[in-house]
Motif scaffolding. Structure first.
Motif, PDB file in Angstrom:
ATOM      1  N   LYS A   1      70.026  45.032  54.626  1.00 46.13           N
ATOM      2  CA  LYS A   1      71.117  45.302  55.559  1.00 46.13           C
ATOM      3  C   LYS A   1      70.716  46.366  56.574  1.00 46.13           C
ATOM      4  O   LYS A   1      71.035  46.257  57.767  1.00 46.13           O
ATOM      5  N   ALA A   2      69.980  47.389  56.124  1.00 44.58           N
ATOM      6  CA  ALA A   2      69.532  48.438  57.048  1.00 44.58           C
ATOM      7  C   ALA A   2      68.564  47.868  58.073  1.00 44.58           C
ATOM      8  O   ALA A   2      68.647  48.187  59.268  1.00 44.58           O
ATOM      9  N   LEU A   3      67.639  47.006  57.635  1.00 43.00           N
ATOM     10  CA  LEU A   3      66.704  46.379  58.575  1.00 43.00           C
ATOM     11  C   LEU A   3      67.454  45.566  59.629  1.00 43.00           C
ATOM     12  O   LEU A   3      67.109  45.599  60.814  1.00 43.00           O
ATOM     13  N   ARG A   4      68.468  44.828  59.195  1.00 37.21           N
ATOM     14  CA  ARG A   4      69.261  44.031  60.144  1.00 37.21           C
ATOM     15  C   ARG A   4      69.971  44.941  61.145  1.00 37.21           C
ATOM     16  O   ARG A   4      70.077  44.613  62.331  1.00 37.21           O
ATOM     17  N   LEU A   5      70.448  46.087  60.656  1.00 34.04           N
ATOM     18  CA  LEU A   5      71.128  47.030  61.544  1.00 34.04           C
ATOM     19  C   LEU A   5      70.162  47.578  62.590  1.00 34.04           C
ATOM     20  O   LEU A   5      70.504  47.687  63.772  1.00 34.04           O
ATOM     21  N   TYR A   6      68.942  47.905  62.174  1.00 34.65           N
ATOM     22  CA  TYR A   6      67.947  48.382  63.134  1.00 34.65           C
ATOM     23  C   TYR A   6      67.675  47.317  64.198  1.00 34.65           C
ATOM     24  O   TYR A   6      67.515  47.632  65.380  1.00 34.65           O
ATOM     25  N   GLU A   7      67.643  46.079  63.757  1.00 30.76           N
ATOM     26  CA  GLU A   7      67.412  44.978  64.701  1.00 30.76           C
ATOM     27  C   GLU A   7      68.587  44.830  65.662  1.00 30.76           C
ATOM     28  O   GLU A   7      68.403  44.668  66.873  1.00 30.76           O
ATOM     29  N   GLN A   8      69.803  44.903  65.136  1.00 30.47           N
ATOM     30  CA  GLN A   8      70.996  44.769  65.977  1.00 30.47           C
ATOM     31  C   GLN A   8      71.060  45.861  67.030  1.00 30.47           C
ATOM     32  O   GLN A   8      71.535  45.634  68.148  1.00 30.47           O
ATOM     33  N   GLN A   9      70.566  47.050  66.685  1.00 29.09           N
ATOM     34  CA  GLN A   9      70.582  48.166  67.623  1.00 29.09           C
ATOM     35  C   GLN A   9      69.400  48.140  68.582  1.00 29.09           C
ATOM     36  O   GLN A   9      69.250  49.046  69.405  1.00 29.09           O
ATOM     37  N   GLY A  10      68.538  47.139  68.458  1.00 28.99           N
ATOM     38  CA  GLY A  10      67.395  47.020  69.350  1.00 28.99           C
ATOM     39  C   GLY A  10      66.269  47.991  69.056  1.00 28.99           C
ATOM     40  O   GLY A  10      65.399  48.219  69.903  1.00 28.99           O
ATOM     41  N   LEU A  11      66.244  48.542  67.842  1.00 27.53           N
ATOM     42  CA  LEU A  11      65.226  49.523  67.486  1.00 27.53           C
ATOM     43  C   LEU A  11      63.924  48.873  67.021  1.00 27.53           C
ATOM     44  O   LEU A  11      62.849  49.451  67.164  1.00 27.53           O
ATOM     45  N   VAL A  12      64.017  47.704  66.424  1.00 25.44           N
ATOM     46  CA  VAL A  12      62.840  46.972  65.969  1.00 25.44           C
ATOM     47  C   VAL A  12      63.128  45.484  66.133  1.00 25.44           C
ATOM     48  O   VAL A  12      64.261  45.039  65.923  1.00 25.44           O
ATOM     49  N   THR A  13      62.104  44.746  66.530  1.00 26.81           N
ATOM     50  CA  THR A  13      62.272  43.304  66.748  1.00 26.81           C
ATOM     51  C   THR A  13      61.283  42.549  65.871  1.00 26.81           C
ATOM     52  O   THR A  13      60.074  42.518  66.165  1.00 26.81           O
ATOM     53  N   PRO A  14      61.747  41.955  64.774  1.00 25.91           N
ATOM     54  CA  PRO A  14      60.828  41.215  63.902  1.00 25.91           C
ATOM     55  C   PRO A  14      60.358  39.928  64.571  1.00 25.91           C
ATOM     56  O   PRO A  14      61.001  39.428  65.497  1.00 25.91           O
ATOM     57  N   GLY A  15      59.235  39.422  64.080  1.00 25.66           N
ATOM     58  CA  GLY A  15      58.786  38.119  64.533  1.00 25.66           C
ATOM     59  C   GLY A  15      59.574  37.021  63.846  1.00 25.66           C
ATOM     60  O   GLY A  15      60.451  37.290  63.021  1.00 25.66           O
ATOM     61  N   ARG A  16      59.274  35.796  64.182  1.00 27.40           N
ATOM     62  CA  ARG A  16      59.951  34.645  63.592  1.00 27.40           C
ATOM     63  C   ARG A  16      58.922  33.604  63.177  1.00 27.40           C
ATOM     64  O   ARG A  16      57.942  33.360  63.885  1.00 27.40           O
ATOM     65  N   THR A  17      59.167  32.990  62.029  1.00 30.44           N
ATOM     66  CA  THR A  17      58.338  31.863  61.618  1.00 30.44           C
ATOM     67  C   THR A  17      58.795  30.619  62.368  1.00 30.44           C
ATOM     68  O   THR A  17      59.807  30.631  63.084  1.00 30.44           O
ATOM     69  N   ALA A  18      58.046  29.532  62.204  1.00 28.80           N
ATOM     70  CA  ALA A  18      58.425  28.272  62.843  1.00 28.80           C
ATOM     71  C   ALA A  18      59.794  27.814  62.373  1.00 28.80           C
ATOM     72  O   ALA A  18      60.534  27.141  63.108  1.00 28.80           O
ATOM     73  N   ALA A  19      60.153  28.204  61.137  1.00 28.58           N
ATOM     74  CA  ALA A  19      61.461  27.816  60.589  1.00 28.58           C
ATOM     75  C   ALA A  19      62.556  28.797  60.981  1.00 28.58           C
ATOM     76  O   ALA A  19      63.720  28.606  60.619  1.00 28.58           O
TER      77      ALA A  19
END
Length: 357
Positions: free
Chosen positions: A22-40
């Motif tokens: 949940k914390a990782l998702r929050l960091y992403e929502q705030q634009g602090l970190v942008t994870p990559g994405r798999t083909a799926a």
């Protein structure tokens, strides 16, 4: 991190960083970190994202709000300088405590060399983990059973269905713990002093409350009299422990989430124990419970209160989960905290939906 380091999924990344998904998702929502994405379409974290997330986790551990973290990552040094100064002060206090313990050990060793054994309680103080414990006879609606709570954590959640006796347990804790204060629904201390009265004529306290409020607003909280009242108590000097009746009262969902984040950061820095009566899944997020937290359940059948481990399958876990309100119910509680006929739906139906005595 090595360039050859593998990409991690969200669960692996959270585990390695020591935070929740949940914390990782929050960091992403705030634009602090942008994870990559798999083909799926699944999130993955490579070396650069993990380095970035590690910096965020470190800055949060220093007590920075998400907005302050963003500013530091953008190159603003002021927020970081303030956080480091606070951290340095806390470390100095810990150092002084260790020096005092070292002095006591040397004194005991010197006494032993002279053939003198330690006095009663001296060895206990030498290895004291500085955590409170309490023991007392349970009040009505129990039958006077002995209740013992050892290794009291910084954050202690008191939860139970309507009529389970959690209010009486909270009151007895405040009566028994040395230097504890009970903060009721009217937000007055057990000596009748209103929390907001603490701010009158205390410029230092007002400054601390203002700083805490700014932090919470950065996290998405809404400024209100109810929040100011809580902060006045949380920042006040004096009480060795604070017992709060329904901490979510008059706080919207976003404010509850910001507040518990604030308290968890404070807990990791070694704050005084807090006992929080709650029915809110924002305040007691079972997925976020850590080593600084403890859950105390008052069972509906009036057996003795028990500490519940925060994982599915543990004794009492399902009872705790069913007593936590959904976000929709939390919003209703915030608008009208007093008991109503509909309030009984927060927990599983009882034979008698009684208000806590």
């Amino acid at each position: 991190m090595s360039p050859s380091a593998p990409f991690l999924n969200a669960s692996e990344a959270a585990s390695q960083l020591g935070v929740s998904i949940k914390a990782l998702r929050l960091y992403e929502q705030q634009g602090l970190v942008t994870p990559g994405r798999t083909a799926a379409g699944y999130r993955v974290y490579g070396p650069k994202q993990m380095d970035r997330a590690g910096e965020i986790v470190a800055l949060r551990a220093l007590g920075l709000s998400l907005a302050q973290v963003a500013r530091v990552l953008d190159g603003d040094s002021r927020s970081l300088a303030t956080a480091l100064a606070t951290h340095e002060s806390a470390l100095n206090e810990e150092l002084q405590d260790l020096v005092q313990k070292l002095d006591r050990i040397r004194c005991v060793r010197a006494d032993l060399a002279r053939g003198q054994m330690p006095v009663d309680g001296e060895l206990t103080r030498l290895v004291d983990r500085a955590r409170m414990s309490v023991e007392f006879a349970l009040p009505w609606p129990w039958g006077g059973e002995r209740f013992e709570l050892r290794d009291i954590r910084p954050l202690n959640y008191i939860i139970g269905s309507l009529g389970s006796g959690k209010t009486r347990l909270a009151l007895r804790l405040a009566e028994t713990l040395p230097g504890a204060v009970f903060l009721g629904l009217d937000r007055r201390r057990n000596n009748g002093v209103a929390a907001l009265d603490l701010l009158n004529g205390d410029a230092s306290l007002k400054s601390r409350v203002d700083q805490a409020m700014d932090w919470l607003i950065d996290e998405g909280a809404t400024e209100s009299r109810a929040l100011t009242t809580l902060l006045a108590e949380l920042e006040a000097d004096g009480p060795a422990a604070l017992v709060v009746d329904m901490i979510e009262q008059d706080l919207d969902a976003a404010t509850q989430e910001a507040l518990i984040t604030f308290l968890r950061l404070r807990a990791s820095a070694g704050m005084r124990p807090l006992f929080l009566m709650t029915r809110s899944s924002a305040i007691l997020d079972l997925a976020a419970v850590g080593p600084d937290d403890a859950i105390i359940l008052c069972p509906a059948n009036h057996s003795a209160p028990v500490r519940v481990a925060p994982y599915p399958g543990a004794p009492g876990y399902e009872a705790v989960a069913t007593c936590l309100a959904t976000p929709e119910v939390r919003a209703r509680i915030a608008r009208r905290p007093e008991a109503t006929a509909g309030e009984a739906t927060i927990c599983k139906p009882q034979a008698r939906a009684l208000r806590d005595p």
